[in-house]
Design an enzyme around this catalytic site. Sequence first.
Site, mmCIF file in Angstrom:
data_model
loop_
_atom_site.group_PDB
_atom_site.id
_atom_site.type_symbol
_atom_site.label_atom_id
_atom_site.label_comp_id
_atom_site.label_asym_id
_atom_site.label_seq_id
_atom_site.Cartn_x
_atom_site.Cartn_y
_atom_site.Cartn_z
ATOM 1 C CB THR A 1 -1.012 0.066 1.208
ATOM 2 O OG1 THR A 1 -1.708 -1.150 1.111
ATOM 3 C CG2 THR A 1 -1.812 1.195 1.336
ATOM 4 N NE ARG B 1 -8.859 -8.076 2.323
ATOM 5 C CZ ARG B 1 -7.819 -6.853 2.435
ATOM 6 N NH1 ARG B 1 -7.021 -6.352 1.385
ATOM 7 N NH2 ARG B 1 -7.459 -6.481 3.654
ATOM 8 C CB VAL B 2 -12.869 -4.065 -0.573
ATOM 9 C CG1 VAL B 2 -12.343 -2.472 -0.490
ATOM 10 C CG2 VAL B 2 -13.119 -4.366 -2.048
ATOM 11 N N GLY B 3 -9.989 -3.914 1.073
ATOM 12 C CA GLY B 3 -9.577 -3.804 2.659
ATOM 13 C C GLY B 3 -9.929 -2.278 2.850
ATOM 14 C CG ASP B 4 -7.352 -0.279 5.653
ATOM 15 O OD1 ASP B 4 -6.710 -1.346 5.034
ATOM 16 O OD2 ASP B 4 -6.588 0.673 6.120
ATOM 17 N N GLY C 1 -1.856 -1.750 6.453
ATOM 18 C CA GLY C 1 -1.623 -2.780 7.632
ATOM 19 C C GLY C 1 -2.827 -3.774 7.247
ATOM 20 N N GLY D 1 -6.018 -4.768 7.006
ATOM 21 C CA GLY D 1 -7.122 -3.722 6.623
ATOM 22 C C GLY D 1 -8.577 -4.165 7.450
HETATM 23 N N1 ASP Z 1 -4.376 -2.020 4.233
HETATM 24 C C1 ASP Z 1 -4.434 -2.794 2.875
HETATM 25 C C2 ASP Z 1 -5.211 -3.752 2.932
HETATM 26 O O1 ASP Z 1 -5.920 -4.532 3.832
HETATM 27 C C3 ASP Z 1 -2.893 -3.547 3.113
HETATM 28 C C4 ASP Z 1 -1.693 -2.832 3.304
HETATM 29 O O2 ASP Z 1 -1.919 -1.944 3.720
HETATM 30 O O3 ASP Z 1 -0.642 -3.389 3.305
HETATM 31 O O4 ASP Z 1 -5.874 -3.866 1.796
#
Ligand code: ASP
Length: 295
Positions: free
Chosen positions: A164, A192-195, A215, A217
């Site tokens: 990220t 899948r969708v993260g934060d 991090g 997510g």
């Molecule tokens: N936060 C991101 C996610 O969960 C991944 C990352 O920050 O490395 O998709």
Amino acid sequence: MGVDRGKPVLVVHAGAGVLSPDLGERTAETGAFLIDVLDRGRSMLEGGDDAVAVAVCAVSMMESFELFNAGHGAALCSDGTVELSAAVMRGSDCAAGAVAGVRSAKHPIRAALSLLDEYQVLMVGESADQHAVRAGVEPCPNEFFVTARQRARLEAGAGGDRGTVGAVCLDRRGSLAAATSTGGVRGQPPGRVGDSPLIGAGTWADGNVAVSCTGDGEAFIRTGAARYIAALIGEGKDLQSASDAALRGVAALGGRGGLIAVSATGEVATPFTTEVMPRAIWKVGEPPRVTVGTP
Ligand code: ASP
């Protein structure tokens, strides 16, 4: 809160996680690249560009750097394809634009930017890609994002690796912006969708603070991490304590990660609970500060 106008700040991150062997071998190159990102942002800020333009430009540059998990070089989903997500938020009016699960916008952050002044905040999948094309964002085949490095890592079963990229900026007029872009988590199921693209979870900007997270997510989503920092600042907490509190909340759910934040008075916080979080900070009148590996 008094605004210290005329003192721009740009902070960028390239993901909280472990120092992968290839990033470890290329820390000098990565550090030099982050200096280029700051230099570009500095000249834009000195030329009067606003925080949104600078944050988007910084993230767009980092989307092109193959060692970062965003755009070209992003982590692969379990089926070997790439799905990208990004968000941008403008602090002055809390306008926001975001895309999730896009597969052909060459610069997902520009796809997010194309929504900033529209009614819709978040668009997903093919419709988001189509909207981006209509807005003038260059399309490309999904294979453009797939690098030999990421294919090898997926095949080696190197799951759960993070990345990220993000930027937070305070411009000369005292306006704030945050931008974040990601390929998600290596081996994630498609869909899948993260934060990162979720306003208030991985990305936030208002009149007091701009935040970009990275991090685990799911833990950032479940704690509303970025907006939580803004709420604490609204209650009078200082930036560092508010940022640390957000990461404690993430940790309480078993999550690890980091964030970058800048306040309207130009304070900066870059806490993380992982091994590394490559990051770079530029404040007017100060030399750029870049950290790629462990300090
Ligand atoms: N936060 C991101 C996610 O969960 C991944 C990352 O920050 O490395 O998709």
